[in-house]
Design a protein around this motif. Structure first.
Motif, PDB file in Angstrom:
ATOM      1  N   ARG A 155       0.718  -1.193   0.014  1.00 40.14           N
ATOM      2  CA  ARG A 155      -0.110  -0.067  -0.104  1.00 40.14           C
ATOM      3  C   ARG A 155       0.863   1.408   0.018  1.00 40.14           C
ATOM      4  NH1 ARG A 155      -5.266  -1.536   1.940  1.00 40.14           N
ATOM      5  NH2 ARG A 155      -5.375  -3.682   2.948  1.00 40.14           N
ATOM      6  N   PRO A 156       0.552   2.386  -0.477  1.00 37.07           N
ATOM      7  CA  PRO A 156       1.262   3.696  -0.465  1.00 37.07           C
ATOM      8  C   PRO A 156       1.541   3.792   1.065  1.00 37.07           C
ATOM      9  CG  PRO A 156      -1.048   3.897  -1.474  1.00 37.07           C
ATOM     10  CD  PRO A 156      -0.937   2.576  -1.145  1.00 37.07           C
ATOM     11  N   ALA A 171      11.281  21.612   8.680  1.00 38.02           N
ATOM     12  CA  ALA A 171      10.670  20.418   9.041  1.00 38.02           C
ATOM     13  C   ALA A 171      10.341  19.565   7.428  1.00 38.02           C
ATOM     14  CB  ALA A 171       9.488  20.441   9.716  1.00 38.02           C
ATOM     15  N   LEU A 172      10.435  18.326   7.649  1.00 36.54           N
ATOM     16  CA  LEU A 172       9.816  17.345   6.782  1.00 36.54           C
ATOM     17  C   LEU A 172       8.547  17.003   7.157  1.00 36.54           C
ATOM     18  CD1 LEU A 172      13.023  15.560   5.529  1.00 36.54           C
ATOM     19  CD2 LEU A 172      12.001  17.539   4.424  1.00 36.54           C
ATOM     20  N   HIS A 173       7.334  17.535   6.502  1.00 32.30           N
ATOM     21  CA  HIS A 173       5.923  17.374   7.370  1.00 32.30           C
ATOM     22  C   HIS A 173       5.385  16.184   6.650  1.00 32.30           C
ATOM     23  CE1 HIS A 173       2.163  18.472   8.390  1.00 32.30           C
ATOM     24  NE2 HIS A 173       2.300  19.917   8.650  1.00 32.30           N
ATOM     25  N   SER A 174       5.791  15.121   7.041  1.00 38.76           N
ATOM     26  CA  SER A 174       5.192  13.831   6.663  1.00 38.76           C
ATOM     27  C   SER A 174       3.962  13.349   6.789  1.00 38.76           C
ATOM     28  CB  SER A 174       6.202  12.519   6.899  1.00 38.76           C
ATOM     29  OG  SER A 174       7.400  12.753   6.522  1.00 38.76           O
ATOM     30  N   TYR A 175       2.887  13.165   5.834  1.00 38.40           N
ATOM     31  CA  TYR A 175       1.776  12.508   6.020  1.00 38.40           C
ATOM     32  C   TYR A 175       1.633  10.969   5.826  1.00 38.40           C
ATOM     33  CZ  TYR A 175      -0.531  17.289   5.911  1.00 38.40           C
ATOM     34  OH  TYR A 175      -1.013  18.592   6.164  1.00 38.40           O
ATOM     35  N   PHE A 176       1.550  10.345   6.881  1.00 35.52           N
ATOM     36  CA  PHE A 176       1.452   8.917   6.678  1.00 35.52           C
ATOM     37  C   PHE A 176       0.111   8.303   6.595  1.00 35.52           C
ATOM     38  CE2 PHE A 176       5.879   9.669   8.530  1.00 35.52           C
ATOM     39  CZ  PHE A 176       6.569   8.840   7.769  1.00 35.52           C
ATOM     40  N   ASN A 177       0.137   7.313   5.681  1.00 35.29           N
ATOM     41  CA  ASN A 177      -1.160   6.637   5.262  1.00 35.29           C
ATOM     42  C   ASN A 177      -1.506   5.361   6.216  1.00 35.29           C
ATOM     43  OD1 ASN A 177      -3.352   5.789   3.755  1.00 35.29           O
ATOM     44  ND2 ASN A 177      -2.084   4.139   2.549  1.00 35.29           N
ATOM     45  N   ILE A 178      -2.457   5.621   7.005  1.00 36.48           N
ATOM     46  CA  ILE A 178      -2.961   4.390   8.044  1.00 36.48           C
ATOM     47  C   ILE A 178      -4.301   3.993   7.635  1.00 36.48           C
ATOM     48  CG2 ILE A 178      -1.356   5.554   9.798  1.00 36.48           C
ATOM     49  CD1 ILE A 178      -3.695   6.927  10.896  1.00 36.48           C
TER      50      ILE A 178
END
Length: 311
Positions: free
Chosen positions: A58-59, A178-185
């Motif tokens: 998955r992504p 910042a590296l503003h990471s949005y994680f897929n859950i």
């Protein structure tokens, strides 16, 4: 140069490389790469990584399905770059604020809506592709210092990013980023974050009070925390997707954990009301006391590495 000419020039330079495609999303140009291990898509606007996916999985990243892909409007999701300040400028250190003369400035700095230059794409091996982007920052009313920004994204069995700032002027400047990471859950209610136990954090929703917990983090309401001077690996344990996301930072001692929850989600742009269930931000950063100051010709780099494992 208009959009068509830009795409044509990129195709002429990189279109023959195996697994590399140049794509147009409405008004924005993106570079997609695919190798035996993974695939990824990065937009020239903001040098924003929008997708990374290991082969057959998955992504890794969450990207809003309400993005409008318009020039000058940052995408919601992926991994935006926040520089030279993070969040609300007013909440940044005085050394950063005092450099800015304008009363109204955008959140998260000035590079998220700028078009970066695709500096190189290299096929390292059959499982690894390296993407390099650069932005030549010129002095303006918004930011009075010249700088060269570089981003390297390595797409392979893991995802690596390295963000570099070079002071190309004759005066020192200070910044946060910042590296503003949005994680897929799969679902926020079942996710837990490991590796933050015993680490002090600032709770921005509770008058910026300093707190600490010895338990894994579970999110059941709006969360906006700055974990300070973090070392070691942080894990997102996601039983819904039967996986763990391992996040390791380089030279980024702070970690912002953010989820808007139901009420704030309704007020966010390009964000569906129920989208908060499917995303969690872990943002590798250097903020507050960990701001950076660069003298002329000095440089600073920070980065992250993300790896997915099946549980």
């Amino acid at each position: 140069m208009n959009l068509a000419d830009k795409v044509q020039a990129l195709y002429a330079e990189y279109g023959a490389l195996k697994g590399v495609t140049i794509e147009i999303y409405k008004q924005l140009i993106a570079v997609s790469v695919k190798n035996k291990a993974a695939s990824a898509t990065i937009f020239l606007q903001g040098a924003q990584l929008a997708e990374y996916k290991q082969a057959g999985e998955r992504p890794l990243l969450w990207l809003s399905d309400q993005c409008d892909y318009q020039v000058g409007k940052p995408l919601r999701g992926g991994i935006p770059i926040c520089w030279p300040w993070f969040g609300d400028l007013a909440k940044n250190p005085d050394q950063v604020k005092d450099q800015i003369s304008l009363d109204v400035v955008p959140a998260h700095g000035l590079v998220r809506d700028q078009e970066w230059c695709l500096a190189d794409v290299k096929l390292i091996d059959s499982e690894t592709t390296l993407i390099k982007l650069e932005l030549d920052v010129q002095p303006s009313d918004l930011w009075p210092f010249p700088a060269l920004l570089k981003l390297e994204v390595t797409v392979g069995r893991s995802l690596s990013m390295n963000f570099e700032v070079i002071n190309t002027g004759d005066k020192a400047f200070s910044f946060t980023s910042a590296l503003h990471s949005y994680f897929n859950i799969a679902g926020i209610e079942r996710v837990e974050v490991l590796g933050l136990e015993g680490v002090e954090y600032i709770d921005t929703l509770k008058d910026w009070r300093l707190s600490c917990s010895n338990n894994p983090l579970r999110v059941s309401s709006e969360v906006d925390r700055i974990y300070k001077n973090l070392s070691g690996v942080v894990l997102i344990n996601d039983p819904g997707f039967v996986r763990q996301i391992e996040v390791t930072s380089h030279n980024a001692p702070d970690l912002v954990v953010w989820n808007p929850w139901a009420e704030k989600a309704k007020r966010l742009s390009n964000f569906a009301d129920q989208a908060f269930h499917k995303m969690l931000c872990l943002e590798n950063a250097h903020l507050l006391d960990n701001l950076q100051t660069l003298a002329p010709d000095q440089s600073f780099s920070m980065g992250l590495n993300c790896r997915v494992s099946i549980t």
